[in-house]
Design an enzyme around this catalytic site. Sequence first.
Site, PDB file in Angstrom:
ATOM      1  CD  GLN A 111      -0.939  -0.956   3.610  1.00 57.33           C
ATOM      2  OE1 GLN A 111      -2.176  -1.078   3.568  1.00 57.33           O
ATOM      3  NE2 GLN A 111      -0.229  -1.499   4.588  1.00 57.33           N
ATOM      4  CG  HIS A 113      -5.573   2.901  19.381  1.00 58.56           C
ATOM      5  ND1 HIS A 113      -5.049   4.064  18.844  1.00 58.56           N
ATOM      6  CD2 HIS A 113      -5.434   1.945  18.424  1.00 58.56           C
ATOM      7  CE1 HIS A 113      -4.595   3.809  17.628  1.00 58.56           C
ATOM      8  NE2 HIS A 113      -4.824   2.536  17.341  1.00 58.56           N
ATOM      9  CD  GLU A 170       0.650  -3.907   9.769  1.00 54.50           C
ATOM     10  OE1 GLU A 170      -0.279  -3.460  10.472  1.00 54.50           O
ATOM     11  OE2 GLU A 170       0.608  -4.004   8.524  1.00 54.50           O
ATOM     12  CG  ASP A 181      -6.068  -1.911  14.865  1.00 48.67           C
ATOM     13  OD1 ASP A 181      -5.109  -1.458  15.514  1.00 48.67           O
ATOM     14  OD2 ASP A 181      -6.815  -1.201  14.160  1.00 48.67           O
ATOM     15  CB  SER A 182      -7.980  -5.133   9.426  1.00 44.97           C
ATOM     16  OG  SER A 182      -9.376  -4.898   9.215  1.00 44.97           O
ATOM     17  CB  THR A 183      -6.863  -1.438   6.045  1.00 50.42           C
ATOM     18  OG1 THR A 183      -6.377  -2.754   5.729  1.00 50.42           O
ATOM     19  CG2 THR A 183      -5.667  -0.555   6.358  1.00 50.42           C
ATOM     20  N   PRO A 204      -5.103  -6.054   1.135  1.00 51.46           N
ATOM     21  CG  PRO A 204      -3.343  -5.330   2.494  1.00 51.46           C
ATOM     22  CD  PRO A 204      -4.136  -4.949   1.281  1.00 51.46           C
TER      23      PRO A 204
HETATM   24  N1  SAM Z   1      -7.539   1.993  13.028  1.00 57.54           N
HETATM   25  C1  SAM Z   1      -7.413   1.744  11.592  1.00 57.54           C
HETATM   26  C2  SAM Z   1      -8.760   1.508  10.962  1.00 57.54           C
HETATM   27  O1  SAM Z   1      -9.730   1.271  11.680  1.00 57.54           O
HETATM   28  O2  SAM Z   1      -8.813   1.580   9.715  1.00 57.54           O
HETATM   29  C3  SAM Z   1      -6.488   0.566  11.350  1.00 57.54           C
HETATM   30  C4  SAM Z   1      -5.080   0.939  11.589  1.00 57.54           C
HETATM   31  S1  SAM Z   1      -3.839  -0.235  11.286  1.00 57.54           S
HETATM   32  C5  SAM Z   1      -2.672   0.829  10.580  1.00 57.54           C
HETATM   33  C6  SAM Z   1      -4.439  -1.233   9.935  1.00 57.54           C
HETATM   34  C7  SAM Z   1      -3.377  -2.222   9.532  1.00 57.54           C
HETATM   35  O3  SAM Z   1      -3.932  -3.449   9.031  1.00 57.54           O
HETATM   36  C8  SAM Z   1      -2.455  -1.728   8.394  1.00 57.54           C
HETATM   37  O4  SAM Z   1      -1.185  -1.428   8.913  1.00 57.54           O
HETATM   38  C9  SAM Z   1      -2.413  -2.877   7.387  1.00 57.54           C
HETATM   39  O5  SAM Z   1      -1.126  -3.100   6.840  1.00 57.54           O
HETATM   40  C10 SAM Z   1      -2.873  -4.032   8.259  1.00 57.54           C
HETATM   41  N2  SAM Z   1      -3.397  -5.196   7.522  1.00 57.54           N
HETATM   42  C11 SAM Z   1      -4.248  -5.201   6.473  1.00 57.54           C
HETATM   43  N3  SAM Z   1      -4.481  -6.465   6.057  1.00 57.54           N
HETATM   44  C12 SAM Z   1      -3.759  -7.290   6.897  1.00 57.54           C
HETATM   45  C13 SAM Z   1      -3.595  -8.711   6.991  1.00 57.54           C
HETATM   46  N4  SAM Z   1      -4.209  -9.545   6.125  1.00 57.54           N
HETATM   47  N5  SAM Z   1      -2.801  -9.200   7.990  1.00 57.54           N
HETATM   48  C14 SAM Z   1      -2.160  -8.365   8.850  1.00 57.54           C
HETATM   49  N6  SAM Z   1      -2.273  -7.001   8.808  1.00 57.54           N
HETATM   50  C15 SAM Z   1      -3.069  -6.482   7.838  1.00 57.54           C
END
Ligand code: SAM
Length: 281
Positions: free
Chosen positions: A31, A62, A106, A157-159, A164
């Site tokens: 990304q 959080h 992550e 806590d994902s995107t 991904p």
């Molecule tokens: N608080 C934010 C929200 O609600 O959108 C999320 C923040 S955190 C930065 C989201 C993280 O999820 C990103 O760093 C991303 O790289 C990670 N991510 C996305 N898909 C993932 C997967 N399949 N496994 C692990 N991490 C993942």
Amino acid sequence: MDLWYTEKHSNNVGITIKAAKTLFSGKSKFQQLDIIETLEFGRMMLLDGLVMVTERDEFIYHDMIVHPALFTHPNPKKVLVIGGGDGGTIREIMKHPQVELAVLCEIDGLVIEKSIEFLPSMASEIDGNNPRVKLHVDDGIAYIRDHQNEFDIILVDSTDPIGPAVGLFEENFYRLVFSALKADGIMIAQSESPFYHAEIQKSMYQNLRAVFPLVKMYQAFIPTYPSGFWSFAFASKKYHPITDFDHDRAAGRNFHSRYYNEDLHLGAFMLPTFARENIAE
Ligand code: SAM
């Protein structure tokens, strides 16, 4: 010349935030990552142009992804965070002294690296110096396949369900989470905006209910997320977030939380009708 960051929440509506400067801009294999200095929200992380966290309002997200589950479970010792590379979720978990180990999985190491560099107030516990924290740079879906019956709590806590993170909203993933949890485990996942994302919520909660015996939604006010009205999914193998909640234990916590408190814990599970209808069985 003024510099403004804009995120579109739908084709015709969005949020625009006045920026002072760009602190980092780069692309990982997953990304685009930008960290910008804003005039009113402090430093802000963007992934593929979408707001992830800001220094000013991250305490809300959080607090609310962590404390409702960790105060519902009677004795959470081992917690897994999938995503969460900014470190804010791990920081809040560490405030619970009974947690012996928090694992962060992550997928993008660049997010961790740049959070440590530019967002130290969030990344304070993922800098490698806390023996109660273990970092993995891996796809959360692959990671939990190898970890069965291991965690008391799993926080997703994902995107958003793009790129991904698509697989993190599907039934197969929730079955893997169910297996990775102990017999009385709890899973929390951010579950988007009830106002803008009714269709995503409908399928997400259907997928959760196909796997978990107890599934609830709870809400939080997050000003930099679409509409500000945000939600989390509470999926549990045993404990109920209200009837099994120990109010006195939460009231007696040994840390200050600017958003979460023992009364808000109860209120957050009370939803407006349209949000209930999004996830009606
Ligand atoms: N608080 C934010 C929200 O609600 O959108 C999320 C923040 S955190 C930065 C989201 C993280 O999820 C990103 O760093 C991303 O790289 C990670 N991510 C996305 N898909 C993932 C997967 N399949 N496994 C692990 N991490 C993942």
